[in-house]
Structure formats: structure tokens, C-alpha cells
Design a protein around this motif. Structure first.
Motif, mmCIF file in Angstrom:
data_model
loop_
_atom_site.group_PDB
_atom_site.id
_atom_site.type_symbol
_atom_site.label_atom_id
_atom_site.label_comp_id
_atom_site.label_asym_id
_atom_site.label_seq_id
_atom_site.Cartn_x
_atom_site.Cartn_y
_atom_site.Cartn_z
ATOM 1 N N THR A 108 55.839 49.066 42.055
ATOM 2 C CA THR A 108 54.391 49.042 42.255
ATOM 3 C C THR A 108 53.768 47.939 41.410
ATOM 4 O OG1 THR A 108 54.394 51.440 42.634
ATOM 5 C CG2 THR A 108 52.273 50.397 42.139
ATOM 6 N N PHE A 109 53.065 47.029 42.053
ATOM 7 C CA PHE A 109 52.381 45.917 41.396
ATOM 8 C C PHE A 109 50.878 46.205 41.355
ATOM 9 C CE2 PHE A 109 56.417 44.263 42.281
ATOM 10 C CZ PHE A 109 56.578 42.964 41.839
ATOM 11 N N GLU A 110 50.178 45.451 40.517
ATOM 12 C CA GLU A 110 48.723 45.609 40.447
ATOM 13 C C GLU A 110 48.038 44.247 40.591
ATOM 14 O OE1 GLU A 110 45.944 48.137 37.585
ATOM 15 O OE2 GLU A 110 46.384 46.175 36.692
ATOM 16 N N HIS A 111 47.041 44.192 41.452
ATOM 17 C CA HIS A 111 46.227 42.978 41.525
ATOM 18 C C HIS A 111 44.841 43.314 41.005
ATOM 19 C CE1 HIS A 111 44.127 44.702 44.856
ATOM 20 N NE2 HIS A 111 43.674 43.562 45.359
ATOM 21 N N SER A 112 44.213 42.347 40.360
ATOM 22 C CA SER A 112 42.925 42.625 39.718
ATOM 23 C C SER A 112 42.190 41.320 39.423
ATOM 24 C CB SER A 112 43.141 43.400 38.407
ATOM 25 O OG SER A 112 44.027 42.687 37.543
ATOM 26 N N ARG A 113 40.935 41.474 39.014
ATOM 27 C CA ARG A 113 40.103 40.361 38.538
ATOM 28 C C ARG A 113 39.929 39.255 39.598
ATOM 29 N NH1 ARG A 113 38.680 43.567 35.160
ATOM 30 N NH2 ARG A 113 38.307 43.113 32.949
ATOM 31 N N LEU A 114 39.712 39.660 40.847
ATOM 32 C CA LEU A 114 39.357 38.658 41.863
ATOM 33 C C LEU A 114 37.921 38.225 41.625
ATOM 34 C CD1 LEU A 114 39.752 37.057 44.490
ATOM 35 C CD2 LEU A 114 39.067 39.120 45.755
ATOM 36 N N VAL A 115 37.739 36.950 41.290
ATOM 37 C CA VAL A 115 36.391 36.412 41.059
ATOM 38 C C VAL A 115 36.271 35.065 41.770
ATOM 39 C CG1 VAL A 115 36.027 37.597 38.857
ATOM 40 C CG2 VAL A 115 37.101 35.333 38.875
ATOM 41 N N VAL A 116 35.086 34.815 42.332
ATOM 42 C CA VAL A 116 34.823 33.564 43.044
ATOM 43 C C VAL A 116 33.416 33.089 42.678
ATOM 44 C CG1 VAL A 116 34.607 32.439 45.303
ATOM 45 C CG2 VAL A 116 36.318 34.239 44.975
ATOM 46 N N GLU A 117 33.295 31.806 42.371
ATOM 47 C CA GLU A 117 31.986 31.244 42.081
ATOM 48 C C GLU A 117 31.064 31.445 43.292
ATOM 49 O OE1 GLU A 117 30.975 30.195 39.306
ATOM 50 O OE2 GLU A 117 32.430 28.938 38.234
ATOM 51 N N ILE A 146 48.435 48.526 43.693
ATOM 52 C CA ILE A 146 47.335 49.379 43.262
ATOM 53 C C ILE A 146 46.329 48.506 42.533
ATOM 54 C CG2 ILE A 146 48.319 49.991 40.993
ATOM 55 C CD1 ILE A 146 47.326 52.900 41.562
ATOM 56 N N GLY A 147 45.108 48.952 42.488
ATOM 57 C CA GLY A 147 44.095 48.188 41.780
ATOM 58 C C GLY A 147 42.762 48.918 41.778
ATOM 59 N N THR A 148 41.893 48.536 40.850
ATOM 60 C CA THR A 148 40.545 49.089 40.823
ATOM 61 C C THR A 148 39.622 48.152 41.597
ATOM 62 O OG1 THR A 148 40.117 47.942 38.737
ATOM 63 C CG2 THR A 148 40.867 50.225 38.602
ATOM 64 N N SER A 149 38.650 48.741 42.268
ATOM 65 C CA SER A 149 37.745 47.934 43.090
ATOM 66 C C SER A 149 36.318 48.420 42.909
ATOM 67 C CB SER A 149 38.156 48.042 44.570
ATOM 68 O OG SER A 149 37.331 47.223 45.366
ATOM 69 N N GLY A 150 35.405 47.463 42.714
ATOM 70 C CA GLY A 150 33.995 47.801 42.653
ATOM 71 C C GLY A 150 33.459 48.165 44.033
ATOM 72 N N THR A 151 32.336 48.838 44.065
ATOM 73 C CA THR A 151 31.779 49.303 45.339
ATOM 74 C C THR A 151 30.372 48.776 45.611
ATOM 75 O OG1 THR A 151 30.901 51.303 44.274
ATOM 76 C CG2 THR A 151 33.116 51.441 45.203
ATOM 77 N N LYS A 152 29.706 48.257 44.597
ATOM 78 C CA LYS A 152 28.301 47.878 44.775
ATOM 79 C C LYS A 152 28.140 46.748 45.767
ATOM 80 C CE LYS A 152 24.083 46.933 42.174
ATOM 81 N NZ LYS A 152 23.476 46.802 40.827
ATOM 82 N N ASP A 153 29.018 45.761 45.725
ATOM 83 C CA ASP A 153 28.933 44.615 46.638
ATOM 84 C C ASP A 153 29.915 44.721 47.801
ATOM 85 O OD1 ASP A 153 26.967 43.389 45.107
ATOM 86 O OD2 ASP A 153 28.448 42.418 43.813
ATOM 87 N N GLY A 154 30.476 45.917 48.002
ATOM 88 C CA GLY A 154 31.406 46.097 49.111
ATOM 89 C C GLY A 154 32.791 45.551 48.866
ATOM 90 N N GLN A 155 33.176 45.389 47.567
ATOM 91 C CA GLN A 155 34.520 44.877 47.291
ATOM 92 C C GLN A 155 35.583 45.828 47.825
ATOM 93 O OE1 GLN A 155 36.028 44.668 43.193
ATOM 94 N NE2 GLN A 155 36.492 42.498 43.534
ATOM 95 N N ILE A 183 39.850 53.548 42.862
ATOM 96 C CA ILE A 183 41.236 53.080 42.931
ATOM 97 C C ILE A 183 41.604 52.826 44.395
ATOM 98 C CG2 ILE A 183 43.646 53.778 42.658
ATOM 99 C CD1 ILE A 183 42.479 52.999 40.053
ATOM 100 N N MET A 184 42.222 51.675 44.647
ATOM 101 C CA MET A 184 42.676 51.307 45.984
ATOM 102 C C MET A 184 44.202 51.227 45.976
ATOM 103 S SD MET A 184 39.689 50.716 47.570
ATOM 104 C CE MET A 184 40.074 49.772 49.046
ATOM 105 N N PHE A 185 44.835 51.750 47.036
ATOM 106 C CA PHE A 185 46.293 51.772 47.114
ATOM 107 C C PHE A 185 46.758 51.083 48.398
ATOM 108 C CE2 PHE A 185 50.554 53.574 47.670
ATOM 109 C CZ PHE A 185 51.050 53.471 46.383
ATOM 110 N N TYR A 186 47.904 50.410 48.314
ATOM 111 C CA TYR A 186 48.396 49.580 49.416
ATOM 112 C C TYR A 186 49.902 49.761 49.592
ATOM 113 C CZ TYR A 186 49.995 45.171 51.568
ATOM 114 O OH TYR A 186 50.597 44.225 52.346
ATOM 115 N N ARG A 187 50.338 49.903 50.843
ATOM 116 C CA ARG A 187 51.757 50.003 51.175
ATOM 117 C C ARG A 187 52.200 48.693 51.828
ATOM 118 N NH1 ARG A 187 53.173 55.605 51.541
ATOM 119 N NH2 ARG A 187 51.320 56.936 51.322
#
Length: 597
Positions: A108-117, A146-155, A183-187
Motif C-alpha cells: 500500500t502506497f500513499e500519495h499526498s500534497r498535490l498542489v498547483v499554482e 491511500i491518501g487524505t483529501s480535502g473536500t471544500k474545493d472538491g478535491q 480518507i480516499m482508498f484506491y485499488r
């Protein structure tokens, strides 16, 4: 859009790189004070996480050495004890969640901190970075992510489009992010949602990217995705004819389109269009730069210029064009009609639906109608494909050879006004679709332009129009002959003014070639046609492949049918009959009003 992607797995010997990505992330996440937790008391941007060491860092730039525009992090199971999602859930809950879904911690890997100018968000960079992280995880052996995802901007909704699933019982407000987080999970075995093909392609490229540390990625290497509403864009270039419109609130879909690689040209003149709108509303005002700027801001009403109005994507050319909202677009587009067609009449004309049968000569009529604003909706019928010999009179190019004529006409009209309502019938007008053409589909037609070559269809269409009370106009493309039949006023009027007698369409199914020629001669009134056309009938199938037509005559036909249609639809004087605008007579020496030089 091309991106230069840097991929580095940061070890303990890479403090400078880690410092740079932390500053980049924190500055974007701070978002002008929206998340104050990412700025320290001394004004520095802070996002220190031990997880950064050992993780893969993907940084996107427009070109090598350019400023970073986006970033994403991928953490491997080696650092699983430091995962953000583990800290968020607690170790026991985290391990339970992974086990319940049938996976091991080691896969199980984790992706996080997706940011774009901000300036790169509408260009699809977020899609590419997320796809790169997922593809890298696949390449490195991940079975789950697996990863955490914000919800305010529809991430969270953004991640769902890649196949991630939110775990409802994990949603809660996190003060550091100033929003709810889930928390978001992906197979991995399930693919990557609508970006499966993109992720698969990037996965194959990841080993080379990892080895070199840098790679220039382009949207063009990705197979075009199909976000909702882009079915038309996925059709073959020969068949597609309807633009895809992106309005306010369609930002994600627009980003997907830009990321897909199908856009070849972006054309944005919205600032100039806003100026035209403002000036057209107040023609007596002399605007200086300050007043014009204030008026534009007032018109935008807080919206970003790029998000105002509509983006129209034309899949046959790959152009993405930014235009004003519908009402404002049409107000400016027809502003120069005023003085000849005033605003109330412009609105009346736009409320009509026009049927056009035969899109060679009829193409000139349809395009002229669209230019002039005669009708806001159309039904176009033609079974024929554009051929080389049509290039002498139909306004199209060599790249249209083999394309259905109704398709070509619809494209040209939509390029004039992307807000039109157009239906096409590529089988031509037939007994099977007659009722739909006249009364079904998106609504009944209010006027028919008939320009086909088949005698049966010419009569059958008029019989149907007479039954329904629909006026018919036709240009003969000879001597400027305009034919008008006001079946809306005269339900008992004989078709074609009785020139062919009481012939019914049902009698015309199996005519010989000569019978067709004789019938057409009767329809056009052989005594009144030009000498050249009369002579050509005897040469058909001998020295001539078909009867002669010229572009100038076709263009005139578009003007004549438009004039008649406008008068009919506005209730101006326009009676049934035949009328000639014969240039051989109009430009004769005795008609010269300027006299000899």
C-alpha cells in the motif's frame, strides 16, 4: 500543453530539495491566508514533514529550469509508519482499514500534497501530476493506494475520477487545513477511472523518468479522455459537427479537455469582446481607459475573465474558443444589423426553426441565415458527401472532401454561433424521417428552404409543408430565380404554382432519366430559364456530367432566400410567386445609371 517533470526520491542527503518542495507546498496551501497553519509567526511558509525523506517528489515546470508550477508526493511502504493517513486515523484504525480491504501494508502506497499554482490549474496540470503519482505507484508494485483529501474545493471528487473511493466514516474537520478531510482508498487492479489509459501510458514511461530524474511530458502522448459531455469530441473527425460548450462551473471538465491533448489551439479574446459589449450598449459614450476598465469589472461581477462566458471546443479543428455568454454574444454579434433589423425583430427571428433540404445550394442559404440571425435553430438534410466537383460553388476546403454536406454546413454555422440549435439528417429527407424533420426532434420547423435535386423529395417535401402550413422558399441558381410558396397563408395552393399539374410525390418513385429531366424542366419553367441552362439539358450524360452551376449564382441564392425568409418570418410583404434577379438584365448597358464615362 507541455510540462517538464522532475522526479526525485529524496534521501537524507537532499535537504536542499526537501526545503524547496516544502516552501512550494506551504505557499500554495497557505492560499493568501485561507490556511494560516502553513505560515509561521515570522512570515515563512512552513510544511515540515519527516515523511518527505524517502518519498518520491514530482515537480512540474513549463520548461527546464523554470519556476515550479505544481507538485505531488508519493510515499512507499518503506515509510508506511510515517504516512499522513496513518497519523490521521491512528495506527490501529489505519491497519484495520487496510486489512479489511484485503491488502498488506507492504503493498500500500500513499500519495499526498498535490498542489498547483493558481495560474496553472485550468491547464490540466493537476490531472497530469495525479496520474504520474498513480502510474509511478503501479510501476513500483503498488496493489493499493491511500491518501487524505480535502473536500471544500472538491478535491475528493477530483480523486474519485481516478478511481479513488472516499471512506465516509473517516470524514472530519481538520483545523490545520481549515476544512473537512476524508480518507480516499484506491485499488490498482480497478484501473484509474476515466484516466486509466493515461496512467497506463505514464506507467510505462516511469522507469526512464526515475532513472534520468527528469522528463518532458506532453498532453499529446496521452490518449484523449472522455469526461462527461465530451462524447461528440470522441467521434471521428469526419463525422463530428457539434461543438462542446463549457460554461461556469465546468472548470474541471475544461481542465480534463486541456489535459487530454485533443486541443490544438486556444483562442481567447474575451477582453476585446467585453469592450465591444460595453460600447455597443452605450454607443454615445466616449470611454476612456479607466471608465472602460471599471465597466468591464462591473460586467464580470467578481468572476475571473477566463471563467466568464463559455468555452466552445470544436472537435473537428481542435480549437478551443472563449466567447461571451449567449445573450451578450448575440447582442454584439448582431449589433451591426441594427438600423436594418432592430433588436425586437432580431429576437423574433432567432425564435424560429429553419429546415434546409439540399446543402450544396442550400449551404449558402443556411450560412447566410446564420450570419444574419434568421433562426436560432435549424434542421439540415442531405445524404451526399462533399466531392471535388462541388468545390466550384460550395464554400468549403479540400480537407472536407468525403464529409457529408450537412455536417460541413453545421460546422460552419456553429463556428459563427456556437449557441445555435442544429439537428442534421445525413440520410437526406426520406419517408422514414419526414415527420421528424418537419415536426419532431427539438421542435417543428417554421420555414423550409428546399434546394435538393431529387424530384420525388422536392414534391413530397412541399406536400408535407402544405399540410402543416409551412412556407417554402427555393432558389433555382439560374437567372436569380427565387420561388416562394406561402403555404402558411394558402393551404390549398398547388405545389410549384401548378407548373407540373396535379402530379403527386407517390407517382415519382421510379422515373427514367429522361422523365426526371422533363419534370425538372417543367418545375423551373423551361420558357424562362437562361439559354445556357436550356442548352445544357441536352448535353447531360454526353458532354456534361450534370447541369452547370456557379458560385456567384449560389451566393446570390443565399441572399435571395434570406431576404424572403426574413420578410415571411417578420410578417412583411412577401407573396407567393417567382421572382428573377437576372444579372444579364440588371448589368446590361441600358441599365447603367452613371452614364458613359
Amino acid at each position: 500543453m507541455r510540462w517538464h517533470i522532475t522526479a526525485v526520491q529524496a534521501g537524507a542527503d537532499a535537504p536542499e530539495l526537501v526545503a524547496q518542495v516544502r516552501e512550494l507546498r506551504a505557499r500554495i496551501l497557505f492560499d493568501h491566508g485561507r490556511r494560516p497553519g502553513f505560515r509561521s509567526a515570522d512570515g515563512a511558509h512552513v510544511d515540515d514533514q519527516v515523511l518527505d525523506y524517502g518519498a518520491w517528489h514530482f515537480i512540474a515546470r513549463r520548461e527546464p529550469g523554470g519556476p515550479p508550477l505544481g507538485y505531488i508526493r508519493l510515499s512507499t511502504p518503506d515509510n508506511g509508519h510515517l504516512f499522513q493517513s496513518r497519523a490521521y486515523l491512528g495506527s490501529d484504525k489505519y491497519e484495520e482499514l487496510i486489512a479489511e480491504r484485503g491488502f498488506l501494508l507492504s503493498e500500500t502506497f500513499e500519495h499526498s500534497r498535490l498542489v498547483v499554482e493558481h495560474r496553472a490549474r485550468k491547464l490540466g496540470l493537476g490531472v497530469h501530476l495525479n496520474a504520474i503519482a498513480i502510474s509511478a505507484a503501479h510501476s513500483l508494485g503498488a496493489k493499493a493506494m491511500i491518501g487524505t483529501s480535502g473536500t471544500k474545493d472538491g478535491q475528493d471528487k477530483f480523486h474519485e475520477r481516478f478511481g479513488f473511493v472516499g471512506i465516509p466514516e473517516t470524514r472530519r474537520y481538520v483545523e490545520h487545513y481549515a476544512e473537512d478531510v476524508i480518507i480516499m482508498f484506491y485499488r490498482a487492479e480497478d484501473g484509474a477511472g476515466q484516466y486509466t489509459d493515461l496512467v497506463r501510458r505514464l506507467r510505462d514511461e516511469f522507469p526512464a523518468l526515475a532513472e534520468s530524474g527528469a522528463h518532458t511530458a506532453s498532453a499529446t502522448f496521452a490518449k484523449p479522455v472522455k469526461p462527461a459531455g465530451l462524447d461528440q469530441a470522441a467521434q471521428s473527425e469526419k463525422d463530428c459537427w457539434r461543438p462542446v460548450l463549457f460554461r461556469s462551473g465546468d472548470g474541471e471538465a475544461l481542465s480534463d479537455l486541456l489535459a487530454s491533448g485533443v486541443v490544438r489551439e486556444v483562442h481567447d479574446t474575451i477582453d476585446t469582446q467585453l469592450e465591444e459589449l460595453i460600447r455597443s450598449r452605450e454607443p454615445a459614450v466616449r470611454f476612456d481607459e479607466d471608465l472602460l476598465t471599471a465597466k468591464k469589472l462591473e460586467q464580470l461581477n467578481g468572476a475571473e475573465p477566463w471563467a466568464y462566458g463559455t468555452w466552445a471546443f470544436y472537435p473537428w479543428s481542435g480549437r478551443l474558443v472563449h466567447v461571451l455568454p449567449c445573450e451578450e454574444f448575440r447582442l454584439v454579434r448582431t449589433d451591426r444589423n441594427r438600423g436594418k433589423i432592430e433588436r425586437p425583430d432580431q429576437r423574433r427571428l432567432l425564435g424560429n426553426r429553419i429546415g434546409v433540404i439540399g446543402l450544396s445550394v442550400g449551404n449558402s442559404a443556411a450560412v447566410t441565415f446564420a450570419l444574419e440571425g434568421i433562426g436560432g435553430a435549424y434542421k439540415l438534410a442531405d445524404f451526399d458527401e462533399f466531392s471535388l466537383s462541388n468545390l466550384n460553388r460550395l464554400r468549403a476546403g479540400v480537407h472536407h472532401l468525403g464529409v457529408n454536406k450537412a455536417v460541413i454546413s453545421a460546422r460552419q454555422m456553429f463556428e459563427i454561433d456556437p449557441y445555435l440549435d442544429i439537428e442534421i439528417f445525413t440520410d437526406g429527407l426520406t419517408d422514414a424521417n419526414m415527420a421528424e424533420f418537419f415536426s419532431g426532434g427539438n421542435g417543428p420547423i417554421d420555414l423550409l428552404v428546399e434546394e435538393c435535386d431529387t424530384p420525388y423529395v422536392k414534391i413530397a417535401a412541399r406536400e408535407q409543408a402544405r399540410t402543416l402550413g409551412i412556407p417554402v422558399v427555393m432558389d433555382c441558381n439560374d437567372r436569380g430565380m427565387l420561388d416562394i410558396e406561402r403555404f402558411d397563408l394558402e393551404r390549398d395552393r398547388p405545389v410549384l404554382h401548378g407548373l407540373i399539374g396535379d402530379v403527386k410525390a407517390s407517382q415519382l418513385q421510379d422515373l427514367t432519366r429522361q422523365e426526371k429531366v422533363d419534370l425538372i424542366l417543367a418545375m423551373v419553367d423551361a420558357d424562362k430559364i437562361s439559354p445556357q441552362l436550356k442548352a445544357s439539358f441536352g448535353e447531360l450524360g454526353k458532354t456534361l456530367s450534370s447541369w452547370p452551376q456557379l458560385a456567384s449564382g449560389v451566393a446570390l441564392g443565399g441572399a435571395l432566400t434570406a431576404e424572403a425568409a426574413r420578410r415571411i418570418l417578420l410578417g412583411d410583404a412577401c407573396e407567393s410567386g417567382r421572382f428573377y434577379t437576372d444579372f444579364a438584365e440588371l448589368i446590361a448597358p441600358d441599365r447603367n445609371t452613371a452614364g458613359a464615362a
